[in-house]
Every structure is written in structure tokens, then in C-alpha cells.
Enzyme design. Structure first.
Site, PDB file in Angstrom:
ATOM      1  N   ARG A   1       4.819   6.454 -13.728  1.00  0.00           N
ATOM      2  CA  ARG A   1       3.510   6.540 -14.368  1.00  0.00           C
ATOM      3  C   ARG A   1       3.123   7.769 -14.044  1.00  0.00           C
ATOM      4  NH1 ARG A   1       1.963   1.823 -11.776  1.00  0.00           N
ATOM      5  NH2 ARG A   1       3.572   0.921 -12.784  1.00  0.00           N
TER       6      ARG A   1
ATOM      7  N   ARG B   1      -1.329   7.601 -19.197  1.00  0.00           N
ATOM      8  CA  ARG B   1      -0.293   6.552 -18.682  1.00  0.00           C
ATOM      9  C   ARG B   1       0.091   5.534 -19.752  1.00  0.00           C
ATOM     10  NH1 ARG B   1      -1.059   2.025 -14.294  1.00  0.00           N
ATOM     11  NH2 ARG B   1       0.891   0.845 -14.807  1.00  0.00           N
TER      12      ARG B   1
ATOM     13  N   ASP C   1      -1.543   5.938 -11.432  1.00  0.00           N
ATOM     14  CA  ASP C   1      -1.916   4.601 -11.423  1.00  0.00           C
ATOM     15  C   ASP C   1      -3.063   4.582 -10.322  1.00  0.00           C
ATOM     16  OD1 ASP C   1      -1.655   1.763 -11.184  1.00  0.00           O
ATOM     17  OD2 ASP C   1      -0.474   1.831  -9.792  1.00  0.00           O
TER      18      ASP C   1
ATOM     19  N   ASP D   1      -5.214   1.859  -8.271  1.00  0.00           N
ATOM     20  CA  ASP D   1      -5.364   0.481  -7.898  1.00  0.00           C
ATOM     21  C   ASP D   1      -6.687   0.319  -7.048  1.00  0.00           C
ATOM     22  OD1 ASP D   1      -3.050  -0.506  -9.147  1.00  0.00           O
ATOM     23  OD2 ASP D   1      -1.889  -0.364  -7.332  1.00  0.00           O
TER      24      ASP D   1
HETATM   25  N1  ATP Z   1      -7.040  -4.799  -7.458  1.00  0.00           N
HETATM   26  C1  ATP Z   1      -6.640  -4.562  -8.632  1.00  0.00           C
HETATM   27  N2  ATP Z   1      -6.383  -3.016  -8.691  1.00  0.00           N
HETATM   28  C2  ATP Z   1      -6.037  -2.780 -10.159  1.00  0.00           C
HETATM   29  N3  ATP Z   1      -5.693  -3.721 -11.282  1.00  0.00           N
HETATM   30  C3  ATP Z   1      -5.683  -4.923 -10.804  1.00  0.00           C
HETATM   31  C4  ATP Z   1      -5.915  -5.435  -9.653  1.00  0.00           C
HETATM   32  N4  ATP Z   1      -6.058  -6.718  -9.723  1.00  0.00           N
HETATM   33  C5  ATP Z   1      -5.541  -6.927 -10.605  1.00  0.00           C
HETATM   34  N5  ATP Z   1      -5.496  -5.953 -11.483  1.00  0.00           N
HETATM   35  C6  ATP Z   1      -4.778  -6.239 -12.994  1.00  0.00           C
HETATM   36  O1  ATP Z   1      -3.358  -5.696 -12.781  1.00  0.00           O
HETATM   37  C7  ATP Z   1      -2.897  -5.291 -14.049  1.00  0.00           C
HETATM   38  C8  ATP Z   1      -1.663  -4.477 -14.032  1.00  0.00           C
HETATM   39  O2  ATP Z   1      -2.008  -3.435 -13.284  1.00  0.00           O
HETATM   40  P1  ATP Z   1      -0.784  -2.267 -13.390  1.00  0.00           P
HETATM   41  O3  ATP Z   1      -0.125  -2.060 -14.493  1.00  0.00           O
HETATM   42  O4  ATP Z   1      -1.455  -0.964 -12.901  1.00  0.00           O
HETATM   43  O5  ATP Z   1       0.050  -2.940 -12.284  1.00  0.00           O
HETATM   44  P2  ATP Z   1       1.142  -2.048 -11.506  1.00  0.00           P
HETATM   45  O6  ATP Z   1       0.575  -0.741 -11.016  1.00  0.00           O
HETATM   46  O7  ATP Z   1       2.588  -1.916 -12.414  1.00  0.00           O
HETATM   47  O8  ATP Z   1       1.588  -2.959 -10.383  1.00  0.00           O
HETATM   48  P3  ATP Z   1       0.833  -3.096  -8.871  1.00  0.00           P
HETATM   49  O9  ATP Z   1      -0.373  -4.030  -9.250  1.00  0.00           O
HETATM   50  O10 ATP Z   1       1.656  -3.767  -8.019  1.00  0.00           O
HETATM   51  O11 ATP Z   1       0.382  -1.947  -8.324  1.00  0.00           O
HETATM   52  C9  ATP Z   1      -4.108  -4.434 -14.611  1.00  0.00           C
HETATM   53  O12 ATP Z   1      -4.186  -4.598 -15.970  1.00  0.00           O
HETATM   54  C10 ATP Z   1      -5.322  -5.308 -13.632  1.00  0.00           C
HETATM   55  O13 ATP Z   1      -6.000  -6.087 -14.908  1.00  0.00           O
HETATM   56  N1  PH2 Z   2       6.448   4.543  -3.629  1.00  0.00           N
HETATM   57  C1  PH2 Z   2       5.761   3.875  -4.938  1.00  0.00           C
HETATM   58  N2  PH2 Z   2       6.363   2.937  -5.251  1.00  0.00           N
HETATM   59  C2  PH2 Z   2       5.764   2.154  -6.081  1.00  0.00           C
HETATM   60  C3  PH2 Z   2       4.352   2.588  -6.675  1.00  0.00           C
HETATM   61  C4  PH2 Z   2       3.745   3.601  -5.880  1.00  0.00           C
HETATM   62  O1  PH2 Z   2       2.596   3.959  -6.233  1.00  0.00           O
HETATM   63  N3  PH2 Z   2       4.547   4.283  -5.092  1.00  0.00           N
HETATM   64  N4  PH2 Z   2       3.665   1.747  -7.442  1.00  0.00           N
HETATM   65  C5  PH2 Z   2       4.196   0.782  -7.985  1.00  0.00           C
HETATM   66  C6  PH2 Z   2       3.336  -0.136  -9.188  1.00  0.00           C
HETATM   67  O2  PH2 Z   2       2.043   0.213  -8.621  1.00  0.00           O
HETATM   68  C7  PH2 Z   2       5.430   0.375  -7.674  1.00  0.00           C
HETATM   69  N5  PH2 Z   2       6.249   1.159  -6.848  1.00  0.00           N
END
Ligand code: ATP
Ligand code: PH2
Length: 170
Positions: free
Chosen positions: A92, A83, A95, A97
Site C-alpha cells: 500500500r 491506495r 495505510d 490505522d
Molecule cells: N481501528 C481501525 N482503524 C482503521 N480501520 C479499521 C479499524 N477497525 C476496523 N477497521 C476497518 O478495517 C477495514 C480494513 O482496513 P484496511 O484495509 O486498512 O486493513 P489492513 O490495513 O489490510 O489490515 P489491518 O487492519 O490489519 O491493518 C477498514 O475498511 C475499516 O472499516
Molecule cells: N511491517 C509491516 N507489516 C504489515 C503492515 C505494516 O504497516 N508494516 N501492515 C499490514 C496491514 O495493515 C500488514 N503487514
């Protein structure tokens, strides 16, 4: 034992392989077991919309890891699977989360729980509702099914079952 839910997404090919590799890498960790896994769904991108469609799924894991240890593990796997962080919300390979960790409620720089955007995302709620409809969301008195019902038809229309991915078919 700690009980956690993790959302997985990929929109760079081979998308399904990236999801499978992330799940098996997690499951191969001695401190963690994948307890349940949702089907895979193809979903329209939310946020930054000029990018390819995603494949998304959710898993439940049991582990001896703290929330921050689990975050470290997820970020290591994201890096191993190539990634690159460029555009916020952008493309990506994979990802990961953390949606929830037990009933923990926290807001720190590195980690917010429950995940701050999970309750408004059809690409999270549809697969999560498949494996945990009765899961209570901390500090809300509501379940995942309640939040799933609050999604509009146009939001759920953007989340389409990906054939062949139902774990019950194995
Ligand atoms: N519940 C969580 N799970 C994963 N990362 C988290 C969470 N809460 C905060 N973070 C922080 O968010 C930062 C950015 O994560 P990431 O780059 O995956 O965001 P994103 O996938 O672009 O957006 P989103 O968080 O909306 O999915 C990570 O470095 C992490 O420290
Ligand atoms: N459909 C979809 N959209 C996104 C996604 C994802 O996993 N699925 N993840 C994002 C940032 O984490 C932003 N937008």
C-alpha cells in the site's frame, strides 16, 4: 478535545514522502492537530510476507472529531494518496490505522478500538512506545511499555530505526 493515536505505514516508493504527505494532510485539517510524531522505522512485512519492507510510524492527534469521523478522514487520505485495496495485508502507498481514540472500547463492523492487532505488532508498539510509553490500554490495566516488553527479540529485530527521521533532530 479527543486524543487519538494513528499508525501509518507505506511500502510503495516514495515511502517516506507518502508518510510525510499523510501527516501534513492531517495537520492541515482545521479540526485536528498533530501533537506528537514518532521516528520512522523500516520494518519487515508481517502477515503477507512476499512484499517490500515498510516504513512505519505513529502519531498522536488532538481533534474535535468522533472516532468514525476520524476514520472517514483517514480513508479519504488513503484514497487521495492512491491506495488500492488488492491483497489483504498487501502492499500500500499509505495505510492509516486508528490505534486508540481516548479510552474508547468498541467493536463494530466499520471500526474496532483499540485496533484489534496493535498489541501484537512490533511495527506499531516500537514507535508508539517512543511517544506514549505510559498510555493505558483500555480494559487491560497495562501500558504500551508493558506490551512492548512482551515482544520477542526476533519481533523487534524486524523494526529498524530509519536514519534522519527523529523529530527531535529537526
Ligand atoms: N481501528 C481501525 N482503524 C482503521 N480501520 C479499521 C479499524 N477497525 C476496523 N477497521 C476497518 O478495517 C477495514 C480494513 O482496513 P484496511 O484495509 O486498512 O486493513 P489492513 O490495513 O489490510 O489490515 P489491518 O487492519 O490489519 O491493518 C477498514 O475498511 C475499516 O472499516
Ligand atoms: N511491517 C509491516 N507489516 C504489515 C503492515 C505494516 O504497516 N508494516 N501492515 C499490514 C496491514 O495493515 C500488514 N503487514
Amino acid at each position: 478535545m479527543n486524543n487519538s493515536y494513528i499508525a501509518l505505514g507505506s511500502n510503495i516508493e516514495p515511502r517516506e514522502t507518502y508518510l510525510q504527505q499523510a501527516v501534513s494532510t492531517l495537520n492541515n485539517c482545521p479540526s485536528l492537530t498533530v501533537v506528537k510524531q514518532s521516528s520512522v522505522y523500516e520494518t519487515v512485512p508481517v502477515g503477507y510476507t512476499k512484499q517490500a519492507d515498510f516504513l512505519n510510524m505513529v502519531i498522536e492527534v488532538a481533534s474535535s472529531l468522533s472516532a468514525l469521523e476520524l476514520l472517514d478522514l483517514c480513508q479519504t487520505i488513503e484514497q487521495e494518496l492512491g491506495r488500492k485495496r488488492t491483497v489483504r495485508f498487501g502492499p500500500r502507498t499509505v495505510d492509516l490505522d486508528i490505534l486508540m481514540h481516548n479510552q474508547e472500547n468498541r467493536e463494530t463492523e466499520r471500526l474496532t478500538l483499540p485496533h484489534p492487532r496493535m498489541l501484537e505488532r512490533a511495527f506499531v508498539l516500537v514507535p508508539l512506545c517512543e511517544i506514549a510509553p505510559d498510555l493505558m490500554v483500555p480494559a487491560t490495566g497495562k501500558t504500551i511499555l508493558d506490551y512492548r516488553h512482551e515482544l520477542s527479540g526476533s519481533e523487534t529485530d524486524g523494526v529498524v530505526f530509519w536514519p534522519g527521521s527523529n523529530p527531535a533532530d529537526d
